[in-house]
Write a protein that holds these residues in place. Structure first.
Motif, PDB file in Angstrom:
ATOM      1  N   LEU A   2       0.838  -1.180   0.000  1.00  0.00           N
ATOM      2  CA  LEU A   2       0.000   0.000   0.000  1.00  0.00           C
ATOM      3  C   LEU A   2       0.883   1.243   0.000  1.00  0.00           C
ATOM      4  CD1 LEU A   2      -3.015  -0.888   0.427  1.00  0.00           C
ATOM      5  CD2 LEU A   2      -2.966   0.657   2.356  1.00  0.00           C
ATOM      6  N   GLN A   5       0.633   7.247   0.848  1.00  0.00           N
ATOM      7  CA  GLN A   5      -0.394   8.261   0.656  1.00  0.00           C
ATOM      8  C   GLN A   5      -1.798   7.670   0.804  1.00  0.00           C
ATOM      9  OE1 GLN A   5       0.284  10.343  -2.975  1.00  0.00           O
ATOM     10  NE2 GLN A   5      -1.315  11.880  -2.597  1.00  0.00           N
ATOM     11  N   GLN A   6      -1.974   6.477   0.209  1.00  0.00           N
ATOM     12  CA  GLN A   6      -3.278   5.806   0.323  1.00  0.00           C
ATOM     13  C   GLN A   6      -3.589   5.455   1.766  1.00  0.00           C
ATOM     14  OE1 GLN A   6      -2.613   2.695  -2.674  1.00  0.00           O
ATOM     15  NE2 GLN A   6      -4.738   3.066  -3.315  1.00  0.00           N
ATOM     16  N   ALA A   7      -2.562   4.977   2.467  1.00  0.00           N
ATOM     17  CA  ALA A   7      -2.747   4.605   3.869  1.00  0.00           C
ATOM     18  C   ALA A   7      -3.168   5.824   4.690  1.00  0.00           C
ATOM     19  CB  ALA A   7      -1.466   4.004   4.436  1.00  0.00           C
ATOM     20  N   ALA A   9      -4.697   8.500   3.615  1.00  0.00           N
ATOM     21  CA  ALA A   9      -6.062   8.888   3.246  1.00  0.00           C
ATOM     22  C   ALA A   9      -7.075   8.000   3.965  1.00  0.00           C
ATOM     23  CB  ALA A   9      -6.247   8.791   1.731  1.00  0.00           C
ATOM     24  N   PHE A  10      -6.764   6.704   3.987  1.00  0.00           N
ATOM     25  CA  PHE A  10      -7.629   5.746   4.676  1.00  0.00           C
ATOM     26  C   PHE A  10      -7.751   6.103   6.154  1.00  0.00           C
ATOM     27  CE2 PHE A  10      -8.157   1.664   6.949  1.00  0.00           C
ATOM     28  CZ  PHE A  10      -9.326   1.218   6.346  1.00  0.00           C
ATOM     29  N   SER A  13      -9.675   9.556   6.707  1.00  0.00           N
ATOM     30  CA  SER A  13     -11.108   9.435   6.421  1.00  0.00           C
ATOM     31  C   SER A  13     -11.826   8.712   7.553  1.00  0.00           C
ATOM     32  CB  SER A  13     -11.337   8.663   5.118  1.00  0.00           C
ATOM     33  OG  SER A  13     -10.727   9.318   4.047  1.00  0.00           O
ATOM     34  N   THR A 211     -14.187   4.691  -1.283  1.00  0.00           N
ATOM     35  CA  THR A 211     -13.334   4.872  -2.472  1.00  0.00           C
ATOM     36  C   THR A 211     -12.095   3.983  -2.412  1.00  0.00           C
ATOM     37  OG1 THR A 211     -12.168   6.723  -1.431  1.00  0.00           O
ATOM     38  CG2 THR A 211     -14.067   7.272  -2.816  1.00  0.00           C
ATOM     39  N   CYS A 212     -11.761   3.462  -1.202  1.00  0.00           N
ATOM     40  CA  CYS A 212     -10.603   2.575  -1.060  1.00  0.00           C
ATOM     41  C   CYS A 212     -10.976   1.111  -1.279  1.00  0.00           C
ATOM     42  CB  CYS A 212     -10.008   2.699   0.342  1.00  0.00           C
ATOM     43  SG  CYS A 212      -9.570   4.365   0.850  1.00  0.00           S
ATOM     44  N   GLN A 214     -12.218  -2.488  -2.591  1.00  0.00           N
ATOM     45  CA  GLN A 214     -12.053  -3.205  -3.865  1.00  0.00           C
ATOM     46  C   GLN A 214     -13.152  -4.210  -4.169  1.00  0.00           C
ATOM     47  OE1 GLN A 214      -8.115  -4.842  -4.306  1.00  0.00           O
ATOM     48  NE2 GLN A 214      -7.136  -3.040  -3.380  1.00  0.00           N
TER      49      GLN A 214
END
Length: 338
Positions: A2, A5-7, A9-10, A13, A211-212, A214
DNA sequence: GATACGTGGCC
DNA sequence: TGGCCAAGTAT
């Protein structure tokens, strides 16, 4: 794998959402590690409503506010405090943990994850929960909520209860745990599983991390091995009351037995009770068994078996009884003295 | 890896 | 109703 940046954001949020709608449970209003531990152990395989609804948490901590306060408590007293919660081994382990804290840590709750994990009855989940909730340490945790969330988030099509599946979940949990706000993050993760990413009807439309995610078929996940089939059992007991002495015959489950230390009506073979009046018949479930409980009037002559004892009727409230027997006895005694 | 361990809620 | 499940751990 991962991206950082994604982490982030998760995490943000999730935390923002939690600050808005997170529940205000009593164990979220304290950082006392003993209080956190008690809540976590109570909540093992047990729903929040059960722990909160009947006041188990508050009552238990009023009686045992510190590790020292429970370390010398009698077995029957701690089991009574746990009566109705099930998995009675948990409260025995809680006492063992308290004793270990008193004997090996001078009565001070340990702060290191490895030391917490070494305490009796504390596994990976509970160690992570205590470290993050009490000390705000960046430790991951995986429970049924987290397993459900991650299996959907990563559309994980393997079983989560295998060795490999467990390893994968803990790896994701470790990669995603917030380094800066672990207490809030872990609370938020579990709250998400409770409120949004639920087992039967996930609320994907209002999910803060949709949005994260799958998966396109959330209710099909997580994958688990099939449960053991339910086994039917008959339990034949008798009601023996000594009118003169105002006592009742009870049996105490031995150390190795199911519901160890708990009292119940004495069991007998069918042929010993077949000519006796049937006083009560009830169904109840325990683990993967479906039990039919029959209670007969005791015969005139009774031979006491091992671990059986005549108990004063007045002591019944103070003796730890499994829920089905507590209910059965309430009914039986009401009828008996009617 | 498989199994035992309690209970109550949900649909 | 009957089966599934829940803030898991120990053996």
């Amino acid at each position: 794998m991962l991206a950082t940046q994604q982490a982030q954001a998760f995490q943000s949020s999730l935390i923002d959402w939690f600050k808005e709608v997170g529940k205000d449970y009593p164990w979220r209003q304290t950082t006392d590690p003993w209080h956190i531990l008690v809540s976590e152990v109570m909540l093992q395989q047990t729903q929040v409503a059960t722990v909160l609804g009947k006041g188990f948490y508050t009552r238990f901590l009023e009686r045992y506010p510190t590790p020292a306060s429970i370390s010398n408590a009698p077995e029957q007293e701690i089991l009574s405090a746990w009566e109705g919660l099930g998995y009675y081994r948990r409260v025995r382990n809680l006492q063992k943990a308290a004793r270990a804290i008193c004997e090996n840590h001078e009565g001070v709750f340990p702060t290191q994850h490895s030391e917490i994990l070494d305490l009796p009855g504390i596994g990976q989940y509970t160690a992570g929960a205590v470290a993050s909730f009490a000390y705000n340490q960046s430790q991951p945790l995986v429970d049924a909520n987290v397993a459900r969330i991650f299996s959907r988030l990563f559309d994980y099509q393997e079983r989560v209860d295998s060795t490999a599946g467990t390893k994968q979940l803990w790896q994701w949990a470790g990669e995603l745990v917030s380094p800066s706000q672990p207490r809030l993050y872990n609370s938020a993760l579990m709250e998400l599983g409770q409120q949004i990413c639920t087992n039967k009807s996930p609320q994907c439309g209002i999910c803060p991390v949709k949005t994260c995610c799958q998966t396109s078929d959330p209710t099909s996940l997580p994958l688990k091995k099939a449960r053991k089939k339910t086994v039917l059992l008959d339990e034949l007991c008798m009601l023996a009351i000594d009118q003169k002495n105002q006592t009742i015959l009870l049996h105490k489950a031995s150390d190795s037995a199911r519901r160890s230390g708990m009292w119940k009506l004495p069991e007998r073979q069918a042929h010993e009770l077949e000519n006796q009046p049937l006083l009560l018949q009830r169904n109840y479930a325990i683990t993967h068994h479906k039990v039919t409980l029959y209670v007969y009037q005791a015969p005139e002559k009774i031979e006491l078996l091992e671990d059986e004892a005549w108990q004063p009727l007045t002591s019944l409230d103070a003796l730890p009884l499994p829920s089905p027997f507590r209910r059965a006895l309430n009914t039986l005694l009401k009828d008996h003295f009617a």
